[in-house]
Motif scaffolding. Structure first.
Motif, PDB file in Angstrom:
ATOM      1  N   GLY A  33      18.018 -40.267  47.762  1.00 16.72           N
ATOM      2  CA  GLY A  33      17.862 -38.913  47.255  1.00 16.72           C
ATOM      3  C   GLY A  33      19.133 -38.493  46.544  1.00 16.72           C
ATOM      4  N   VAL A  34      19.060 -38.403  45.221  1.00 18.47           N
ATOM      5  CA  VAL A  34      20.231 -38.089  44.403  1.00 18.47           C
ATOM      6  C   VAL A  34      20.308 -36.584  44.153  1.00 18.47           C
ATOM      7  CG1 VAL A  34      21.389 -38.566  42.201  1.00 18.47           C
ATOM      8  CG2 VAL A  34      20.080 -40.368  43.351  1.00 18.47           C
ATOM      9  N   SER A  35      21.515 -36.080  44.005  1.00 21.57           N
ATOM     10  CA  SER A  35      21.757 -34.640  43.818  1.00 21.57           C
ATOM     11  C   SER A  35      21.225 -33.852  45.004  1.00 21.57           C
ATOM     12  CB  SER A  35      21.131 -34.146  42.507  1.00 21.57           C
ATOM     13  OG  SER A  35      21.704 -34.820  41.399  1.00 21.57           O
ATOM     14  N   GLY A  36      21.518 -34.361  46.200  1.00 19.54           N
ATOM     15  CA  GLY A  36      21.065 -33.711  47.421  1.00 19.54           C
ATOM     16  C   GLY A  36      21.878 -32.486  47.759  1.00 19.54           C
ATOM     17  N   GLY A  37      21.480 -31.802  48.820  1.00 22.64           N
ATOM     18  CA  GLY A  37      22.169 -30.580  49.220  1.00 22.64           C
ATOM     19  C   GLY A  37      22.015 -29.510  48.160  1.00 22.64           C
ATOM     20  N   VAL A  38      23.127 -28.893  47.791  1.00 21.86           N
ATOM     21  CA  VAL A  38      23.101 -27.834  46.768  1.00 21.86           C
ATOM     22  C   VAL A  38      23.816 -28.294  45.495  1.00 21.86           C
ATOM     23  CG1 VAL A  38      22.830 -25.927  48.383  1.00 21.86           C
ATOM     24  CG2 VAL A  38      25.137 -26.754  47.830  1.00 21.86           C
ATOM     25  N   ALA A  39      23.765 -29.602  45.232  1.00 21.97           N
ATOM     26  CA  ALA A  39      24.404 -30.133  44.024  1.00 21.97           C
ATOM     27  C   ALA A  39      23.836 -29.496  42.765  1.00 21.97           C
ATOM     28  CB  ALA A  39      24.228 -31.655  43.965  1.00 21.97           C
ATOM     29  N   TYR A  40      22.546 -29.159  42.810  1.00 24.98           N
ATOM     30  CA  TYR A  40      21.895 -28.468  41.696  1.00 24.98           C
ATOM     31  C   TYR A  40      21.904 -26.958  41.921  1.00 24.98           C
ATOM     32  CZ  TYR A  40      19.875 -32.393  39.064  1.00 24.98           C
ATOM     33  OH  TYR A  40      19.684 -33.495  38.265  1.00 24.98           O
ATOM     34  N   GLY A  41      22.979 -26.464  42.516  1.00 24.99           N
ATOM     35  CA  GLY A  41      23.074 -25.062  42.909  1.00 24.99           C
ATOM     36  C   GLY A  41      22.640 -24.049  41.875  1.00 24.99           C
ATOM     37  N   PRO A  42      23.085 -24.172  40.615  1.00 26.17           N
ATOM     38  CA  PRO A  42      22.717 -23.169  39.606  1.00 26.17           C
ATOM     39  C   PRO A  42      21.221 -23.108  39.300  1.00 26.17           C
ATOM     40  CG  PRO A  42      24.672 -24.380  38.924  1.00 26.17           C
ATOM     41  CD  PRO A  42      24.121 -25.095  40.119  1.00 26.17           C
ATOM     42  N   LEU A  43      20.476 -24.164  39.653  1.00 29.22           N
ATOM     43  CA  LEU A  43      19.034 -24.177  39.391  1.00 29.22           C
ATOM     44  C   LEU A  43      18.249 -23.484  40.504  1.00 29.22           C
ATOM     45  CD1 LEU A  43      18.530 -27.741  37.869  1.00 29.22           C
ATOM     46  CD2 LEU A  43      18.848 -25.565  36.692  1.00 29.22           C
ATOM     47  N   GLY A  44      18.912 -23.113  41.566  1.00 28.80           N
ATOM     48  CA  GLY A  44      18.264 -22.318  42.596  1.00 28.80           C
ATOM     49  C   GLY A  44      17.499 -23.099  43.640  1.00 28.80           C
ATOM     50  N   TYR A  45      16.770 -22.351  44.463  1.00 24.07           N
ATOM     51  CA  TYR A  45      16.124 -22.896  45.663  1.00 24.07           C
ATOM     52  C   TYR A  45      15.153 -24.039  45.380  1.00 24.07           C
ATOM     53  CZ  TYR A  45      13.752 -22.959  50.181  1.00 24.07           C
ATOM     54  OH  TYR A  45      13.233 -23.354  51.388  1.00 24.07           O
ATOM     55  N   THR A  46      14.476 -24.009  44.236  1.00 26.44           N
ATOM     56  CA  THR A  46      13.514 -25.078  43.923  1.00 26.44           C
ATOM     57  C   THR A  46      14.186 -26.442  43.841  1.00 26.44           C
ATOM     58  OG1 THR A  46      13.774 -24.691  41.541  1.00 26.44           O
ATOM     59  CG2 THR A  46      11.959 -23.551  42.658  1.00 26.44           C
ATOM     60  N   HIS A  47      15.475 -26.469  43.502  1.00 19.73           N
ATOM     61  CA  HIS A  47      16.185 -27.733  43.328  1.00 19.73           C
ATOM     62  C   HIS A  47      17.174 -28.035  44.456  1.00 19.73           C
ATOM     63  CE1 HIS A  47      14.330 -27.617  39.438  1.00 19.73           C
ATOM     64  NE2 HIS A  47      14.898 -28.750  39.085  1.00 19.73           N
ATOM     65  N   HIS A  48      17.212 -27.186  45.476  1.00 21.55           N
ATOM     66  CA  HIS A  48      18.044 -27.492  46.635  1.00 21.55           C
ATOM     67  C   HIS A  48      17.318 -28.498  47.524  1.00 21.55           C
ATOM     68  CE1 HIS A  48      20.051 -23.249  46.340  1.00 21.55           C
ATOM     69  NE2 HIS A  48      20.503 -24.083  45.425  1.00 21.55           N
TER      70      HIS A  48
END
Length: 315
Positions: A106-121
């Motif tokens: 699972g890549v970009s896990g956690g809140v790595a995609y933080g600016p994209l919001g909850y859908t990408h956490h």
């Protein structure tokens, strides 16, 4: 001297490519994410060992399971938030129940995609994956450990889920790191409190440990990369020797590393614990460092959290 920073996703793809050139049974799959997972190197140089399924995580898991039944060693790398949500049924049936030798990254896990919001956490992925029987769950803390994890899993037979981040992270371990499934690593000895981290929180635990030492607090810092199976011997030793544990993780407070440790120690040696994690709520939108600091996961905030925790338990 500026500390070296390397993204774990780059390190994983590099190591896989190096090993795949010698082992033709290694097949890398992704889901329209070759650039985000850094697996474009396979598309360009080892196309016969690379499958881009497109935006179809469920299909990718099924294909990976099928390849494993043909004697291949499939490694599926894609976005953690979609892999552990959209493809749960396929992971449950095709991988776990079918006892398939599939490695899920699972890549970009956690809140790595933080600016994209909850859908990408991806902050409930550990809770989901560790409930599956025989599923190994690993969170590398830096690039060198991540490469060692890949080397280990190429030889390990059985399903595994590995969560890695997106952004460059500080190097903690030497390049010749020997990773062992189910083993925790003590990075700093201490006697007042144990800081146990996993994945990208480990660096913050280590820095916090150094700062706490200057404030007269002796903190033991432990990296617990394998959430399942846990290093129960190390945990029991810490529990009996120190008796105060702070778990730091980039995951919801429900079902992650903290829960796993509490489940174990509650039956063997009940221990005073504090969880510093993400809340049982929708996480704020922001960059990963902003989110870490907001919820107390950054090393500067950790210091204050630990000092407060110790003052409470010593009353």
């Amino acid at each position: 001297m500026k500390q070296e920073m390397v993204a774990c996703r780059q390190a994983v793809a590099r190591k896989l490519f190096e090993l795949a050139k010698k082992d033709k049974s290694i097949i890398v799959l992704t889901t329209d994410a070759r650039f985000s997972t850094c697996t474009d190197i396979f598309a360009e140089n080892l196309p016969e060992q690379f499958i881009d399924v497109g935006i179809a995580e469920q299909n990718a898991v099924g294909i990976a399971a099928g390849l494993s039944k043909m004697g291949k060693k499939p490694f599926l790398l894609t976005y953690a938030c979609f892999l552990t949500a959209r493809a749960v049924d396929q992971i449950k049936v095709d991988v776990v129940y079918s006892r398939s030798n599939v490695k899920l990254f699972g890549v970009s896990g956690g809140v790595a995609y933080g600016p994209l919001g909850y859908t990408h956490h991806a902050i409930n992925d550990i809770a989901i994956m560790r409930t599956f029987p025989h599923m190994v769950v690993i969170l590398p803390s830096d690039a060198n450990q991540a490469m060692a994890v890949v080397e280990c899993l190429v030889e390990y037979v059985g399903p595994a889920y590995v969560r890695i981040g997106r952004n460059p992270v500080p190097i903690i371990y030497e390049k010749e790191f020997d990773f062992e499934i189910g083993k925790g690593y003590t990075l700093m000895d201490g006697s007042d409190v144990a800081l146990i981290g996993t994945g990208e929180t480990v660096y913050h635990c280590l820095k916090a440990g150094e700062l706490l030492k200057k404030r007269g607090v002796s903190a033991e810092v432990v990296d617990m990369p394998t959430v399942k199976p846990l290093d129960t011997s190390l945990l029991l030793d810490i529990s009996k020797r120190i008796g105060r544990i702070v778990v730091v993780e980039e995951h919801t407070m429900r079902g992650g590393l903290g829960s796993a440790i509490a489940e174990f120690l509650s039956t063997r040696n009940p221990t005073i614990m504090k969880f510093i994690s993400l809340p049982d709520d929708f996480v704020i939108t922001g960059t990963q460092p902003e989110i870490f600091r907001y919820y107390g996961l950054s090393y500067d905030r950790l210091v204050e959290e630990v000092v407060s925790f110790l003052s409470e338990v010593r009353r």
